[in-house]
Design a protein around this motif. Structure first.
Motif, PDB file in Angstrom:
ATOM      1  N   THR A  38      37.441  68.554  22.451  1.00  0.00           N
ATOM      2  CA  THR A  38      36.153  69.118  22.030  1.00  0.00           C
ATOM      3  C   THR A  38      35.004  68.409  22.745  1.00  0.00           C
ATOM      4  OG1 THR A  38      37.076  69.584  19.863  1.00  0.00           O
ATOM      5  CG2 THR A  38      34.693  69.643  20.050  1.00  0.00           C
ATOM      6  N   LEU A  39      35.092  67.082  22.847  1.00  0.00           N
ATOM      7  CA  LEU A  39      34.000  66.339  23.473  1.00  0.00           C
ATOM      8  C   LEU A  39      33.929  66.620  24.974  1.00  0.00           C
ATOM      9  CD1 LEU A  39      34.170  62.906  21.625  1.00  0.00           C
ATOM     10  CD2 LEU A  39      32.879  64.952  21.068  1.00  0.00           C
ATOM     11  N   ILE A  40      35.094  66.754  25.605  1.00  0.00           N
ATOM     12  CA  ILE A  40      35.085  67.098  27.039  1.00  0.00           C
ATOM     13  C   ILE A  40      34.449  68.471  27.223  1.00  0.00           C
ATOM     14  CG2 ILE A  40      36.543  67.675  29.034  1.00  0.00           C
ATOM     15  CD1 ILE A  40      38.552  65.602  27.963  1.00  0.00           C
ATOM     16  N   GLU A  41      34.821  69.394  26.347  1.00  0.00           N
ATOM     17  CA  GLU A  41      34.258  70.753  26.423  1.00  0.00           C
ATOM     18  C   GLU A  41      32.741  70.705  26.273  1.00  0.00           C
ATOM     19  OE1 GLU A  41      35.828  73.213  23.346  1.00  0.00           O
ATOM     20  OE2 GLU A  41      34.381  74.813  23.723  1.00  0.00           O
ATOM     21  N   GLN A  42      32.262  69.908  25.318  1.00  0.00           N
ATOM     22  CA  GLN A  42      30.814  69.819  25.108  1.00  0.00           C
ATOM     23  C   GLN A  42      30.131  69.120  26.269  1.00  0.00           C
ATOM     24  OE1 GLN A  42      29.123  71.469  22.743  1.00  0.00           O
ATOM     25  NE2 GLN A  42      31.180  72.227  22.379  1.00  0.00           N
ATOM     26  N   GLY A  43      30.795  68.112  26.824  1.00  0.00           N
ATOM     27  CA  GLY A  43      30.227  67.432  27.990  1.00  0.00           C
ATOM     28  C   GLY A  43      30.072  68.384  29.167  1.00  0.00           C
ATOM     29  N   ILE A  44      31.070  69.237  29.366  1.00  0.00           N
ATOM     30  CA  ILE A  44      30.994  70.234  30.444  1.00  0.00           C
ATOM     31  C   ILE A  44      29.823  71.180  30.192  1.00  0.00           C
ATOM     32  CG2 ILE A  44      32.176  72.206  31.496  1.00  0.00           C
ATOM     33  CD1 ILE A  44      34.829  70.752  30.869  1.00  0.00           C
ATOM     34  N   ALA A  45      29.677  71.613  28.932  1.00  0.00           N
ATOM     35  CA  ALA A  45      28.577  72.528  28.597  1.00  0.00           C
ATOM     36  C   ALA A  45      27.223  71.878  28.881  1.00  0.00           C
ATOM     37  CB  ALA A  45      28.668  72.929  27.123  1.00  0.00           C
ATOM     38  N   GLY A  46      27.104  70.597  28.465  1.00  0.00           N
ATOM     39  CA  GLY A  46      25.836  69.900  28.680  1.00  0.00           C
ATOM     40  C   GLY A  46      25.521  69.695  30.153  1.00  0.00           C
TER      41      GLY A  46
END
Lengths: 238, 855
Positions: B779-787
């Motif tokens: 989830t955090l990797i996914e959010q980091g990519i989004a950011g």
């Protein structure tokens, strides 16, 4: 199938429309480029006041049939009459009226609204359409019939599984429907509570003259019914 | 059953559902509050500006009529006396404007507004608010050798009422005066200024000063009648054709247009914040209703139709809207005072502190309406759920009809928002432009992000990574591309706020860097009026501490009498370069637009360069033009028998100085100035002074050479502009805050919804051996990519916008700081990761049995 002893005789056909009648119901689902036939021309007829069990092994199509009879799904072909009206030809708006006034539904998972009390859950169907009397009074009466007069103000999280199921049954009866359809009503209950359900249904039928169609794996529930309809491989077993 | 019973049920259901949702309901209320806060705050400020600029129009104008912009010889006051005797005027008062320097506890080397007034009659309207002494009027404060200062100037000089200070007028000698009083900066007295009685002024003027004249005359007509004022205006205009003759009607109209412009701008800014808040409401309501799909299915099973569901969930939206509206209106009142302060400082206005209850009440209603508008889409979508599919937990699937209805609902939402916007702006065209423009931009951005999300989600995973991380990254990329529409919405919201933050940072940093460049390091000018004094004054600068750089230019006024033989009338200032000895117009100081720069080969010629942005466009100057000019003095005009020179235009330039003004709009060889002006040419020495010593150095020269030198102190101006710039930046950042808050809420909602949808999948993953840490990592990797994705695109666009704005609005070329870009992009990623961690922490700890058994 012979009616269990002590059960009322089936009402003679022709004197009043049956509570529920299904004619040649067929339902299939897409699978890859083909279609799988789930229901293959099922016809059933349930008279007013009857208590009918719908039995059959897993995957036989019971749940799908129940959904169609309750007006929640549409068959590919065939007709369903609820209190004499063909619901397969109705608009969504008209169907909603039928679901409110003619059909009561009880689910295996109870499906009570968690933020409402037991009384308020029973009132929910009475806030749409036209219904005589006050919703609160009607709800109290029904909860009294199912033995929950002392639990009116409790929320579902404060009720046991058996109590939640009784609230769900009371809700299904709120609008005095033509038929109450129950999908595995004892599926989420322990043995003691499960044993109480058939007796409760008999008492309600005697008190209100309600008609019940119950899909069940429970032998006790099936035994309490006037008759049982067996579904095997999408067809009514002979 | 009656309506009251129904309403009672709806109220109970709505309040308990919202209470059960807890923090999600708070998020939705916050979204509404943020948007309402922006609208209410900016609307209140617009109201204050309206009152400030149109409330006391006579006071702002100085009287029924203001005559300014031309020097009126003292003898011409007799004309005003005649009009007064004839009853055409009721009264008038005349003001002389001069400049000078002053020294109290601190020096101020250049004061441009020193007004000599008749205390008995000035001002006709808009008396100043006297801060000290506690009671007083100009009539009794301007006596003897007393002066009155505005509060900001008093602070600069470090003086209080009763203190002595030295005042040096441009056309006078230094003299000791007493601070008779301090007045507030507002109305006619908004700018820093000194007032002194005419008698005091006359006593301080030197004998060689030019004849007395008046720069402003304020007039009142009998009965303050607009019709009479208009008639007198015509007469005065005929008598003084060079002057600006403004009535209160003219000023009111002009100010009303200005107010309308300011009001529209503030309303648009508020509506943009409301729109972003609305997106947050939409997102949050989708999460709220998605979590209750079973309830919706159950309600449809017992016969609830779409209208019943809209009424039921609409009650929830209404409650959210009212709560958010109340909170937003309260915050808006506080915000209005904050923005008011920035606006006052940025535009030198004094605004009344007024809270309009209608605006506040409308804000509460706005919250309710906004929540209903933006809640409608998720409510209608939820009402389309098929009971059978939900109750039997079958996948709904993406149906064509569902997509089409979403599109139609989106158009309905746009139409409703247009209606809301139009009711606020009361300008159909502007509302349409805003809605269509915002829709187009959001649509384009959404489409772009859809494509980028697709591409990123299909990126190959590097084989070199450890196996566990490869799996996490692969799953994160897959999850990133799952709900593309929802992810694109999140990305657009994040893009909007990161773009705004990045633009402010890059533009601000770029302009500050520009200021530090050598070409723009001039922060003062010392002018020497008489060329004979140059040899005395100029060498002193080399020995003066605090002078770090200097360059000398000769300057003169000129009048254009012909272009290519055709008679015209225009003028400007000429700046001379010693081309013979290598003093050339420097590329750092100016940017060549067309033609060529003056070089050593132009020494002794009449080749000149013209400033592109500082010419009369009606004259259509072109390369190769032959312009015929004559010398013109500042106060004397074109002397008789003044020689005419024909000059040739060889180039056009843009001045690179950000703050320091150039003395002219024409660059030439010094020989041209000598031929044109002779010994009447002045000297202008551009200086870079230590900012801490600037005032002291310049005051020293003004005191040492009174009447010989004049100074421009840009160090003060630069600090004022820096403060103004900072206020603008702070105001912009304050406007960005609601958008950032809304973006955070939208991100949190998206993560919550995703975790909800993936409960079963996560249960299965854990059942086969994945840990909570691994699921959280995905989830955090996914959010980091989004950011990172939104941050990179936003900063790229912000860099382009900053470069364009700097060139168009400030006429300077700025650079892009990679450090700022990297910091903001990483900040964006960190923000998304942090929000994701906060929301997904407990969801990632789901027990597999709990999820798989029930569902």
């Amino acid at each position: 199938m012979a009616a269990p002893s002590g059960a009322p005789a089936q009402a003679p056909a022709g004197h009043q429309p049956p509570a529920l009648e299904a004619r040649a119901i067929c339902k299939s689902l897409p699978f890859a480029r083909a279609r799988i036939e789930i229901l293959k021309g099922i016809s059933v007829r349930i008279a007013s006041g009857e208590l009918v069990a719908l039995v059959g092994p897993s995957g036989s199509g019971k749940s799908m049939l129940l959904g169609i009879l309750a007006g929640l799904d549409m068959p590919n072909s065939g007709q369903v009459f609820v209190a004499g009206a063909d619901i397969t030809q109705m608009s969504e708006s008209r169907l909603a009226v039928v679901r409110n006034q003619q059909i009561g539904m009880v689910f295996q998972a109870f499906n009570l609204i968690p933020t409402l009390t037991a009384q308020e859950n029973v009132e929910v169907p009475l806030y749409v359409g036209r219904h005589p009397g006050k919703p609160a009074r009607r709800a109290r009466e029904l909860l009294g019939l199912v033995g929950l007069s002392h639990r009116l103000g409790n929320k579902p999280s404060q009720l046991s599984g058996g109590e939640q199921q009784r609230v769900a049954i009371a809700r299904a009866l709120a609008t005095a429907p033509a038929i109450v359809i129950m999908d595995e009503p004892t599926g989420n209950l322990d043995k003691t509570n499960s044993a109480n359900v058939p007796q409760l249904i008999r008492e309600l039928r005697a008190a209100m003259g309600a008609t019940f169609l119950i899909a069940t794996h429970d032998a006790e529930v099936a035994a309490a019914a006037d008759r049982a309809i067996a579904i095997v491989d999408g067809m009514v077993a002979a | 059953m009656n309506v009251g019973t129904n309403l009672g049920f709806h109220g109970r259901y709505a309040t308990r559902s919202l209470a059960r949702e807890g923090s999600r309901s708070l998020l939705a209320i916050l979204c509404v509050a943020v948007g309402v806060m922006a609208v209410v705050a900016l609307q209140l400020v617009a109201n204050m500006v309206n009152v400030g600029l149109t409330g006391n129009i006579r006071g702002l104008n100085g009287g029924d009529i203001a005559v300014t912009g031309a020097r009126i010889p003292a003898g011409e006051l007799a004309y005003f006396d005649q009009l007064q005797q004839a009853g055409t005027l009721a009264t008038y008062t005349a003001v002389t404007t001069t400049s000078g320097a002053a020294q109290g506890r601190h020096p101020v080397a250049r004061i441009d507004r020193i007004f000599s007034v008749d205390p008995a009659t000035f001002p006709l309207a808009g008396a100043p608010a006297v801060e000290a002494p506690s009671s007083g009027s100009l009539a009794n404060l301007l006596t003897g050798a007393s002066v009155v200062l505005t509060a900001d100037l008093a602070q600069q000089l470090g003086v209080a009422t009763g203190d002595s200070m030295t005042l040096s007028l441009a056309e006078g000698r230094p003299a000791t005066v007493t601070v008779g009083g301090i007045i507030a900066n507002n109305g006619l007295f908004a700018e820093p200024q000194i007032l002194l009685a005419r008698a005091t002024y006359l006593a301080l003027r030197s004998a060689t000063a030019p004849p007395l004249s008046y720069d402003e005359v304020y007039v009142d007509v009998p009965g303050h009648s607009p019709a009479r004022a208009s008639a007198v205006q015509q007469q005065l205009h005929s008598r003084f054709p060079q002057a600006d003759v403004i009535t209160t009607t003219n000023l009111l109209r002009s100010n009303q247009e200005q107010v309308q412009g300011i009001r529209s701008f503030l309303q648009v800014v508020g509506l943009v914040a409301l729109l972003i808040g609305g997106m947050g409401i939409l997102n949050t309501m989708q999460v709220l209703l998605r979590r209750r799909r079973m309830e919706v299915a159950l309600l449809k099973t017992v016969g609830y139709r779409r209208g019943n569901l809209i009424a039921l969930f609409g009650s929830e939206a209404l409650l959210i809207g009212l709560a958010g509206g109340l909170a937003g209106a309260g915050l808006g009142i506080a915000g209005a005072f904050v923005v008011k302060r920035f606006v006052e400082q940025a535009f030198s206005l004094a605004l009344p502190s007024q809270i309009d209850p209608v605006t506040v009440g409308a804000g509460v209603a706005l919250g309710a309406v906004t929540a209903l508008i933006f809640g409608l889409l998720p409510i209608l979508q939820a009402s389309q759920v098929r009971p059978q599919a939900v109750l039997r937990d079958q996948p709904e699937g993406a149906r064509t009809a569902s997509r089409l209805s979403t599109l139609l609902l989106g158009l309905l939402l746009a139409a409703l928002f247009f209606g809301l916007t139009e009711s606020i702006l009361r300008n159909t065209l502007l509302a349409l432009e805003l809605v269509v423009g915002a829709g187009a931009v959001l649509g384009l951005l959404g489409g772009l992000f859809l494509l980028l999300i697709f591409l990123v989600s299909h990126l190959p995973v590097a084989a070199l990574l450890p196996r566990a991380w490869k799996t996490h990254l692969r799953l994160a990329l897959r999850n990133f591309g799952r709900s593309r529409a929802r992810t694109a919405t999140t990305e657009v919201a994040l893009f909007t706020s990161v773009f705004a933050v990045g633009l402010i940072l890059m533009l601000g940093q770029g302009l500050k860097d520009q200021y530090a460049k050598p070409g723009n390091a001039w922060n003062a000018t010392l002018g020497i009026v008489d060329s004979a004094d140059y040899v005395t004054v100029a060498p002193q600068l080399a020995h003066t501490a605090g002078v770090t750089r200097q360059e000398t230019f000769r300057i003169s006024g000129y009048q254009i009498v012909a272009i290519n033989g055709a008679t015209v009338q225009s003028g400007g200032g000429m700046e001379g370069y010693d081309l013979t000895h290598g003093q050339l117009p420097a590329p750092l100081d100016i940017t060549l637009d067309r033609g060529r720069l003056l070089g050593s080969s132009d020494a002794g010629t009449r080749n000149v360069m013209l400033a592109s942005g500082n010419l009369d466009p009606a004259l259509h100057f072109a390369l190769g033009d032959h312009i015929t000019v004559q010398f013109t003095g500042k106060f004397t005009g074109v002397p008789a028998n003044s020689p005419a020179l024909t000059l040739t235009v060889v180039g056009f330039y843009t001045d690179n100085r950000v703050f320091a003004e150039r003395e002219g709009n024409l660059l030439a060889d010094n020989a041209v100035l000598t031929q044109l002006a002779g010994d009447k040419a002045e000297y202008s020495i551009a200086l870079h002074l230590d900012p801490a010593r600037a005032d002291a150095v310049l005051t020293q020269f003004v005191a040492a050479y009174p009447g010989t030198v004049w100074v421009h102190n840009y160090a003060d101006l630069l600090s004022q502009v820096a403060a103004y710039f900072n206020n603008i930046m702070l105001a912009l950042e304050a406007v960005v805050v609601p958008a950032l808050l809304a973006a955070i809420i939208i991100i949190a909602d998206a993560v919550a919804l995703a975790m909800l949808e993936r409960r079963r999948e996560q249960g299965i993953l854990k059942a086969v051996g994945y840990t909570s840490r691994g699921i959280l990592a995905q989830t955090l990797i996914e959010q980091g990519i989004a950011g990172m994705l939104a941050g990179l695109l936003a900063m790229g666009c912000a860099a382009l916008a900053a470069l364009a704005l700097a060139r168009i609005s400030f006429q300077v070329e700025i650079g892009v700081s990679l450090l700022v870009v990297a910091a903001v992009v990483l900040g964006s990623a960190a923000l998304c990761v942090t929000i994701g961690a906060g929301v997904a922490w407990s969801a990632a700890r789901v027990r597999p049995l709990e999820v798989l058994r029930y569902e």
